[in-house]
Structures are given as C-alpha cells and as structure tokens.
Design an enzyme around this catalytic site. Structure first.
Site, short mmCIF file in Angstrom:
data_model
loop_
_atom_site.label_atom_id
_atom_site.label_comp_id
_atom_site.label_asym_id
_atom_site.label_seq_id
_atom_site.Cartn_x
_atom_site.Cartn_y
_atom_site.Cartn_z
N SER A 40 0.93 -1.32 -0.02
CA SER A 40 0.03 0.22 0.00
C SER A 40 0.89 1.33 -0.39
O SER A 40 0.22 2.14 -0.07
CB SER A 40 -1.22 -0.02 1.21
OG SER A 40 -2.32 -1.12 1.19
N LYS A 62 -0.01 3.77 -2.97
CA LYS A 62 -1.16 5.10 -1.94
C LYS A 62 -0.77 5.85 -2.35
O LYS A 62 -1.22 7.23 -2.62
CB LYS A 62 -1.90 4.57 -1.52
CG LYS A 62 -2.98 3.58 -1.42
CD LYS A 62 -3.86 2.73 -0.99
CE LYS A 62 -4.74 1.17 -0.41
NZ LYS A 62 -4.62 0.21 -0.09
N SER A 82 -6.19 3.57 4.38
CA SER A 82 -5.00 2.64 3.75
C SER A 82 -5.87 1.53 2.12
O SER A 82 -6.02 0.49 1.95
CB SER A 82 -4.48 2.10 4.29
OG SER A 82 -3.46 1.23 2.74
N LYS A 97 3.01 6.93 4.97
CA LYS A 97 2.04 5.51 4.72
C LYS A 97 2.42 4.36 4.75
O LYS A 97 3.86 3.73 4.37
CB LYS A 97 2.16 5.69 2.72
CG LYS A 97 0.66 4.69 2.70
CD LYS A 97 -0.68 5.41 2.75
CE LYS A 97 -1.54 3.69 2.55
NZ LYS A 97 -1.77 3.29 3.53
#
Length: 502
Positions: A60, A63, A120, A223
């Site tokens: 992720s 993203k 997420s 993140k």
C-alpha cells in the site's frame, strides 16, 4: 526403573515440526526481503542505505502515488474535492482493507482521499483512479509517467492500491523519493498523513500508522503497507527542530518489529543529519505529456491544436528606379500603450498615432509589388517616403515643422505586422456580471485569493456594460487563462476566457 517410549505418531509430529521450522520459516523470510533507505528531507542527502535499489513489492505504499496524482489533478482543474464519484463494481469488489463502498454509490472525492490516506482503503484508491482517468489501467499508465518524471527509475505500477500483481514493483529508494515529493509538492494536503482518525463520509476511519505516530516524537506520516509477498512496509517522516528525516523500510516481519526498526533508523538519521542545512526542494514533474482532450458534441474525444495565425511577412510597394528614399522624423511622440489587453488592436493604435502627428502630404509614385523584409516592431517611429518636389518639400518644412535627413544609404524598410498572441499576455478570464461595481470588485478579490497560484500577476478590472459590471482578470497568457478557468469551473465558479480581440 521404567523407560517411557515415544509413540510413533508423536515422533512423526516432532519430525514435521522440525521440518516446518527449518524450511518453511526461511522460505517466508525470503518472500519478503529487507530493504531500507534514510535521507535528510531538506537536502535529499542519503544517510543510510541497504538493498535500496532492489525491486520489491511496495504493497500500500503505492497509494502515495495515487494520492499524489489526485492532488495534481485537483491543482490542474481536472477534478475538485467536491466532485461526486460514482463507484463502479470493480472498485466495490476490491478486497480489504476497504471502506465498504457499494457499486452505484456516489461519494465526494475528499472522502475517498481521506479513506485512502488514513485507512489505506483499496476500494477508495481504485475509485480515485477511475474518477481521474476513466479506468484503473489508464490511471496506472499515468502513475508510471509520473514516476518517471519524479526520477523513480525502478518502479512499475499496475494498479492504484498496491495489492500484489505481477510486475507491480518498486524500491525503498523510489518510495522515499515519492514521500519527499508528497511533503514538498503538496504541503496543503500533507496533514492527512498524521491524522489519527478521519471522517470518510460513510464512516469514521482510524490511521493504519497510529502506533508509530503516537510513539515516536516528531512523527507526522506517511504511509504503511502490508501484503504476504511484501511483508510490513513503511515510509515515515519525522521533524525535530530544523531537522526532518524520511525513512523507508521494506520487509518487516510484524507491525511492532517494523516500527522498532523505523524508529532505530530515524534516530540514526537525526544523529547524522546536520543541525542546519539549506532547504533544496525537489523539482516538480513536468506534465507536457498530459494532453487536454475535451469531449466533442458527438461524444468523441477531441484534440486541441493551437495554430499561430499571425502575419509573418508583408508585401509593400517599392520606389521607382532613381528615386532615393528620405527619412522623415516626426517631432510628435507616438503614445505608448498602457495595457497589452486594452491596446492590442494595432489598427486603432496607428489611427491614434496619426492624430497626434502633424499632417504630411506627399505625392507617391506608382508602386510595383515586391516582397519586403520581416518586421519585429508594432509601431514604427521612422517611415520611408519618396522624394518630394522642391516646392512641396519647402511647404512641408514650413507647415509641419519636420526635419529632413538624407541618409547615405537607404535604410531597410520597416513593416507593421500583427504579432501572434499565442504566447503573449493578451488573454483574460471573466468571472461574471454583477449589478454594482462594488459587487464585481468583491468577487474579483475573493477569486484572486482563492486562486492565487494561477491569477497572481493578472490585472483585476471591472468593465461597465449596459447590463451591469463585468468582473475580469486581464494580462494573462492563453495557457494561464485556460488553466485558471478550468480550476474555477471545478470549484463551481462561472468562468469563460477573454481573447485578444474581445
């Protein structure tokens, strides 16, 4: 003394357990190799690197790019935070982590951004890509174009969320670059990555990185990522005093182990980084390859082709053989244009100049047409005329008070041409017509403050019309005016462009 025998069945279980410990665990570790990269965010200086250019599964962390493009699209006027996004069955069917969106549901883009950044959510990330580019495949191509422009040379994206897919790979080095660009290219959105909770429209969501944000002093993003193939990944940033460090770790064995390793690397970074350093922000990517493709009336995509239709050469009569041209210098000054917008009509400027100059009457011989040299000036203060008869020349000196100068050689003829406005500041935008001058000026000021990045340097002007007062921004290039209008329309503000001849 009795000796207990180990049952064959139990002995077999011990054998299987030993095989699992010796073989299975090393294989799982190999599926998620470790990589790390540490930089001084202010300068981009590398403070630590291990396997940083090894292509691994980003999970992720992907993203970050999805959100970066969303922020760019908002800035360019392609979409707005309040745009309603219709959820497709493809987006709704994405596996967890997800927001729980339903096919056919509509939701504002701002909530999708919060869900992707904080929770997420995979369904939200896919919906963002489809809203901006029409499909996830097209969005992935834009992700790769942007990655290349940012210098992420070892990254290939196949989707908007980061779930494991063949060929979807990145590196610790590239994801650190991505995090640094998020920080400096879009600081107005960066606070999203430090929110412990956020309102995602359909429900409240919690941050996947809340443990590290709460435990490490100065941490404010960015993140997390996890899949079986990737392990536990994290790109994190922290600021202490004048120092800021960005760390990326791939292949953590658990959330706590990953957070501990990132904290260790953060401490290392703060020890090695100088207490003061000049801020060298990364260069923003160029978007020349992102074409404007407006939709035609028949629904087909069109392509904008800009042509320069200005006159580049001009024909003028030449003098008969034997006649030498004379230069007549006028004593009256030609008034200068005060605004490129209001004085773009060259014909009107010439008429105004002729009114102020003294009248000159002369006989011109019959001309023959031949090509003349190109001109670069809009208004010539020197004009080329044929030789006058003695009597007429004397009369001209007495009545017009001009000075005649005979050059040694004929000067190059000058021609007045209309200059192309495609690259000049001859454009503007209109943001409405209002009943009073005060109302128009108020709207101009409010609009200028909300769109300062595109309207900065333009001239605010209220034009009185029979039906009311027009609120205009003038003195812009065509590209700037077009971008300003697209961004204002995305904010539901009425806007249309004003061309040079308007």
């Amino acid at each position: 003394m009795r000796v207990r025998r180990v049952q064959p069945a139990r002995y077999g279980l011990f054998i299987l357990a030993a095989i699992w410990i010796l073989l299975i665990l090393p294989l799982s570790a190999m599926a998620a190799p470790y990589a790390a990269y540490v930089i001084d965010a202010r300068t981009g200086e590398v403070l630590h690197s291990r396997n940083a250019d090894t292509r691994l599964h980003p999970a992720s962390l992907t993203k970050m790019m999805t959100l970066y493009i969303a922020f760019e699209a908002i800035k360019r006027g392609e979409i707005s935070l309040d745009s309603k996004v219709k959820i497709t069955s493809h987006a709704a069917s994405e596996p967890p982590s997800k927001l729980g969106l339903k096919s056919g549901q509509t939701i504002a883009l701002r909530y999708l951004i919060r869900a992707a950044a904080v929770k997420s959510a995979n369904d939200a990330a896919t919906a963002i890509g489809e809203a901006i580019e029409g499909s996830e495949a097209k969005f992935a191509r834009r992700m790769n174009r942007t990655a290349k422009a940012l210098g992420m040379t070892n990254t290939t994206f196949k989707n908007a969320h980061g779930l494991t897919e063949s060929g979807h790979m990145s590196t610790a080095h590239d994801m650190t670059i991505m995090g640094r660009h998020l920080l400096y290219d879009h600081p107005e959105y960066y606070n999203l990555f430090s929110r412990i909770t956020a309102d995602a429209g359909v429900r409240k969501v919690s941050h996947t990185n809340r443990r590290f944000l709460s435990s490490y002093k100065g941490a404010d993003g960015i993140k997390t990522g996890y899949t079986r193939a990737a392990g536990f990944n994290l790109t994190a940033s922290a600021e202490r005093g004048n120092e800021r460090i960005i760390v990326t770790v791939f292949g953590g064995t658990s959330t706590s182990a990953r957070n501990a390793k990132v904290a260790e690397l953060m401490d290392l970074g703060f020890r090695r980084a100088p207490s003061s350093a000049p801020l060298k922000k990364p260069s923003k990517p160029a978007y020349a390859d992102v074409e404007d493709t407006p939709v035609a009336s028949d629904g087909a995509a069109g392509k904008v082709i800009r042509l320069v239709g200005a006159v580049t050469t001009s024909k003028r009569p030449t003098l008969r053989p034997g006649h030498q041209p004379q230069v007549v210098v006028a004593t009256a000054e030609v008034p200068q244009a005060t605004s490129p917008i209001l004085n773009s009509d060259i014909t009107a400027a010439l008429k105004e100049a002729q009114k102020t100059a003294p009248p000159v009457v002369a006989e011109a011989p019959a001309p023959t047409a031949e090509p003349a040299a190109e001109a670069e000036t809009l208004l010539a203060s020197v004009s080329v005329r044929p030789t006058l008869r003695p009597s007429a020349a004397a009369s001209l000196v007495e009545t017009a008070a001009v000075k005649q100068v005979t050059p040694k050689a004929p000067p190059a003829p000058e021609v007045i041409t209309r200059v192309s406005t495609s690259g000049g500041r001859h454009w503007g935008v209109n943001v409405g017509r209002y009943p009073s001058r005060y109302a128009a000026e108020k709207v101009l000021l409010k609009t200028a403050l909300s769109e300062i990045s595109t309207l900065d340097g333009s001239l605010r002007k209220v034009v009185r019309r029979p039906q009311g007062f027009d609120a205009n921004f003038l003195g812009m290039t065509r590209e700037t005016a077009d971008l300003a209008c697209r961004r204002l329309v995305a904010r539901n503000v009425n806007c249309f462009m004003i061309g040079p001849s308007s």
